[in-house]
Design an enzyme around this catalytic site. Structure first.
Site, PDB file in Angstrom:
ATOM      1  N   HIS A  96       0.754  -1.126   0.063  1.00 43.13           N
ATOM      2  CA  HIS A  96      -0.065   0.162  -0.013  1.00 43.13           C
ATOM      3  C   HIS A  96       0.816   1.089  -0.219  1.00 43.13           C
ATOM      4  O   HIS A  96       1.844   1.352   0.854  1.00 43.13           O
ATOM      5  CB  HIS A  96      -0.862  -0.015   1.300  1.00 43.13           C
ATOM      6  CG  HIS A  96      -2.193  -0.850   1.221  1.00 43.13           C
ATOM      7  ND1 HIS A  96      -2.311  -1.638   2.112  1.00 43.13           N
ATOM      8  CD2 HIS A  96      -2.775  -1.463   0.219  1.00 43.13           C
ATOM      9  CE1 HIS A  96      -3.410  -2.279   1.790  1.00 43.13           C
ATOM     10  NE2 HIS A  96      -3.585  -2.296   0.436  1.00 43.13           N
ATOM     11  N   GLU A 140       1.842   3.579   2.975  1.00 44.85           N
ATOM     12  CA  GLU A 140       2.349   3.131   4.094  1.00 44.85           C
ATOM     13  C   GLU A 140       3.933   3.371   4.150  1.00 44.85           C
ATOM     14  O   GLU A 140       4.677   2.352   4.084  1.00 44.85           O
ATOM     15  CB  GLU A 140       1.776   1.822   4.460  1.00 44.85           C
ATOM     16  CG  GLU A 140       0.241   1.946   4.654  1.00 44.85           C
ATOM     17  CD  GLU A 140      -0.701   0.606   4.458  1.00 44.85           C
ATOM     18  OE1 GLU A 140       0.222  -0.574   4.546  1.00 44.85           O
ATOM     19  OE2 GLU A 140      -1.558   0.679   4.261  1.00 44.85           O
ATOM     20  N   ARG A 156      -3.345   4.804  -1.865  1.00 45.92           N
ATOM     21  CA  ARG A 156      -3.375   3.461  -1.408  1.00 45.92           C
ATOM     22  C   ARG A 156      -3.029   2.456  -2.388  1.00 45.92           C
ATOM     23  O   ARG A 156      -2.091   1.520  -2.242  1.00 45.92           O
ATOM     24  CB  ARG A 156      -4.427   3.179  -0.795  1.00 45.92           C
ATOM     25  CG  ARG A 156      -4.542   1.577  -0.203  1.00 45.92           C
ATOM     26  CD  ARG A 156      -5.973   1.634   0.513  1.00 45.92           C
ATOM     27  NE  ARG A 156      -6.574   0.378   0.750  1.00 45.92           N
ATOM     28  CZ  ARG A 156      -6.224  -0.343   1.795  1.00 45.92           C
ATOM     29  NH1 ARG A 156      -5.230   0.074   2.855  1.00 45.92           N
ATOM     30  NH2 ARG A 156      -6.693  -1.735   1.934  1.00 45.92           N
ATOM     31  N   HIS A 212       2.822  -3.644   6.729  1.00 42.68           N
ATOM     32  CA  HIS A 212       1.855  -2.625   6.501  1.00 42.68           C
ATOM     33  C   HIS A 212       1.884  -1.553   7.612  1.00 42.68           C
ATOM     34  O   HIS A 212       2.420  -1.783   8.676  1.00 42.68           O
ATOM     35  CB  HIS A 212       0.258  -2.928   6.398  1.00 42.68           C
ATOM     36  CG  HIS A 212      -0.127  -3.930   5.153  1.00 42.68           C
ATOM     37  ND1 HIS A 212      -0.951  -3.718   4.310  1.00 42.68           N
ATOM     38  CD2 HIS A 212       0.598  -5.056   5.044  1.00 42.68           C
ATOM     39  CE1 HIS A 212      -1.050  -4.666   3.510  1.00 42.68           C
ATOM     40  NE2 HIS A 212      -0.235  -5.747   3.732  1.00 42.68           N
ATOM     41  N   GLU A 223       0.992  -4.624  11.061  1.00 45.67           N
ATOM     42  CA  GLU A 223       0.560  -3.503  10.825  1.00 45.67           C
ATOM     43  C   GLU A 223       1.292  -2.556  11.882  1.00 45.67           C
ATOM     44  O   GLU A 223       1.232  -2.724  12.980  1.00 45.67           O
ATOM     45  CB  GLU A 223      -0.866  -3.210  11.316  1.00 45.67           C
ATOM     46  CG  GLU A 223      -1.896  -3.669  10.423  1.00 45.67           C
ATOM     47  CD  GLU A 223      -2.244  -3.034   8.848  1.00 45.67           C
ATOM     48  OE1 GLU A 223      -1.514  -1.870   8.840  1.00 45.67           O
ATOM     49  OE2 GLU A 223      -2.842  -3.485   8.164  1.00 45.67           O
TER      50      GLU A 223
END
Lengths: 368, 297
Positions: free
Chosen positions: A99, A102, A157, A229, A303
């Site tokens: 993405h 990020e 994104r 991510h 994440e």
């Protein structure tokens, strides 16, 4: 007078430089890589250059390979990092930057590579990893999107491919909804202007297709699939589909919890462990779900920081602590997976001495 | 009725033998045993403490009572707590004071037929400027069943939170702004690398507090909002003793992953706090996206 001294020094040192195989070019590159800052965000051309320098400096253990091309025809490269071997080796897969917005994710992959390469000769654990396994590291997967966040829209994104539908002018597919795992069933959109647009078909995007092709080919050798991510401070196990759990769910959770503890020990930051369907939201078509579906037993999405204060636009002064804690978490999982496959160092030592003792005893018997 | 409910809740820990729970506990133990068998050296490493084991357990449901205990790391609890955070910030935040939920201690929900779902959440709070854990709060958040979006109703009480003294900093800032020759303006807070100039920080906080009102109003059980960017801030003329600002802020909804742009006007002074005087949603694509800095060589 000074010039004369300098010239004399060079003349004296020349044979040593020549014989120690340290070329002038090698010194130049080493200094350049040493100057690379791992606590700043880098645009794509700097990351491509960095990859070149890394592969040249660490030729013993690093090779660079072509994964595929992006929609805008840019090459996607990955590193293969490990002791060279004639036999096929087990693999740990780590990808970053799926993405575009990020940014801490590609920063982490660069950090990860740096840590491995700066420490593999001195750190016994990393040395063992590189002896027994190869790390496949993709520093930036969604290169087109990443470049777009530098030139135009920091919060982009998706990929940059045009819509497959004539009545929809928006650009981009969510690469993490484009994998062939219950594709577009839930948590992904058929609307091309949505941030979670799943594309026209599973693997319709060249970026996700490239990952699926390589990973599928190597699936019997891949011990662990990790995809990085931000944000949210989570360590997610399969699956995003509510009610669907992996056959080794409990083990995945326990190892995830181990990793979370290691993360917290670094800087006190808490990462929640669990499947997306309970800790985040429901979604299918993700890379880590697909990896688990094809049989790769250990599959996690990380994440990274933070929890919403800055979100995607994480300040550069948080790159180092974020990478340090993520490194601890990733290393914990890699170590577990490695030891499960190859036994721990302690067990290996015991096995070695047992073999030595057994040989000695049989020799004694023979001699008697 | 309430008393009965409290007694029932108090007795919850004595309730045991729920089939779903037991199965998971068994499978945990089986997994542990299998792993221990595989490699002795892994034994010590896989011992989970009670908190970690609790985090692995699913939601408990007892059909006799409407109250459902929630796993504090699962998203129903997280989303409800986030709403309480937005409410708290709007009512008690300032340009020197911005709160985040730090740790959810306890959460439960009850379905109220024909009304909606009410969540009960206990959480600790961290203040962003100082990074201190400043207190604990208990909140009730009611999400009504409505066809159109309606703001969740929140009741939130906190111990010690209101004792955090920022009035000196707030008054100093207020006087500083009041005595500037020109109205202030700012753009792109933070920049692409996450930097915020020191003098812009209070305006970032103020934007966050104003945005908290919008995020509270726009929340439901399927959203999780954060403010990710202040596109622009401009001081407006004001005749009374309130300072007024015009903002464009970018909000991120984690669940849909969408970035939505809101235009709002915010009024503030240290004694009256922050008020959003007007706000409206900007349609997608009506404005330039936040520009990324040219990369530094």
């Amino acid at each position: 007078m000074e010039l004369g001294i300098q010239a004399t020094c060079i003349l004296i040192l020349f044979p040593y430089l020549h014989s120690s195989k340290v070329s002038y070019e090698g010194i130049y590159q080493e200094q350049a890589l040493k100057d690379y800052s791992y606590t700043r965000y880098h645009p794509m051309e700097e990351i491509y250059e960095w990859m070149d320098k890394v592969k040249n400096q660490y030729q013993d253990v690093v090779s660079q390979h072509f994964l595929g091309t992006t929609y805008e025809k840019r090459p996607i490269y990955f590193f293969k990092i490990g002791e060279k071997s004639d036999k096929p080796k087990k693999v740990i897969w780590v990808d970053c930057g799926i993405h575009a917005r990020e940014w801490i994710s590609p920063a982490f992959c660069q950090w990860f590579v740096k840590e491995i390469l700066q420490n593999y000769k001195t750190d016994a654990k990393i040395k063992r990893f590189l002896q027994n396994m190869d790390f496949y590291v993709v520093p930036v997967l969604n290169i087109d999107g990443y470049i777009y966040t530098w030139t135009t829209d920091r919060l982009w994104r998706k990929s940059r491919s045009p819509s497959p539908f004539s009545n929809c002018t928006s650009v981009g597919t969510d690469l993490n909804r484009n994998f062939d795992s219950a594709w577009c069933c839930i948590g992904g959109s058929r609307n091309c202007s949505s941030q979670t647009f799943c594309g026209s078909a599973p693997g319709s995007e060249s970026e996700s297709k490239a990952v699926m092709e390589l990973v599928n080919n190597k699936k019997n050798d891949i011990l662990c699939f990790l995809t990085i991510h931000s944000y949210g401070q989570l360590i997610m196990t399969p699956f995003g589909e509510p009610g669907k759990t992996a056959s080794n769910h409990d083990e995945l959770m326990e190892v995830g919890q181990l990793a979370s503890r290691a993360v917290e020990q670094k800087h006190g930051i808490s990462y929640t462990v669990g499947p997306p369907s309970v800790v985040l939201y429901n979604y299918t078509g993700s890379s880590h779900d697909w990896a688990r579906d094809i049989g790769i037993e250990f599959s996690y999405t990380f994440e990274l920081r933070d929890n919403g204060t800055f979100g995607f636009i994480l300040p550069e002064d948080q790159i180092q602590p974020t990478c340090e804690e993520a490194m601890a978490g990733v290393t914990t999982i890699v170590e577990y997976v490695h030891n499960k496959q190859f036994g721990s160092a302690a067990a290996a030592t015991v096995a070695l001495w047992s073999t030595v003792l057994a040989s000695y005893l049989s020799l004694l018997v023979l001699v008697q | 009725m309430r008393g009965t409910l409290w007694i029932v809740l108090g007795l919850f820990p004595l309730v045991d033998g729920h089939p779903t729970l037991k199965t998971n506990q068994n499978s945990l133990e089986t997994a542990d045993a299998a792993l221990n068998h595989q490699s002795g050296s892994l034994n010590s490493v896989l011992h989970l403490d009670d908190t970690e084991k609790a985090a692995l357990e699913p939601t408990r449901v007892d059909p006799a009572f409407p109250m459902k205990e929630l796993n504090t790391s699962h998203y129903p609890a997280t989303r409800a707590a986030r709403v309480a955070q937005h409410y708290l910030n709007y009512h008690h935040g300032s340009p020197s004071k911005w709160f985040m939920v730090h740790d959810i201690k306890k959460a439960s929900s009850e379905d109220i037929p024909e009304v909606g779902t009410k969540y009960h959440v206990q959480f600790s709070v961290q203040e962003q400027a100082t990074k201190e854990i400043v207190g604990n709060c208990t909140a009730e958040i009611l999400f009504r069943q409505t066809e159109e979006q309606s703001a969740p109703e929140v009741n939130c009480t906190c111990d010690d939170l209101l004792k955090i003294e920022t009035s000196d900093a707030d008054h100093a800032l207020y006087h500083h702004i009041k005595h500037q020759p020109e109205p202030m303006t700012g753009m792109d807070i933070p920049d692409s690398q996450g930097n915020i100039p020191k003098e812009m920080e209070p305006f970032w906080y103020l934007g966050g507090i104003g945005a908290s009102f919008i995020m509270w109003q726009q929340s439901n059980e399927s959203t999780l909002y954060n403010m990710v960017h202040v596109h622009s801030v401009k001081q407006l003329n004001s005749e009374n003793d309130l300072l007024a600002f015009d903002y464009v802020v970018l909000l991120h909804d984690m669940v849909s992953q969408e970035i939505i742009h809101w235009h709002m006007q915010v009024a503030w002074n240290p004694t009256q706090g922050v008020k959003v005087t007007q706000c409206h949603l900007l349609p997608k694509g009506t404005m330039k996206q936040p520009s990324a800095e040219k990369h530094k060589i």
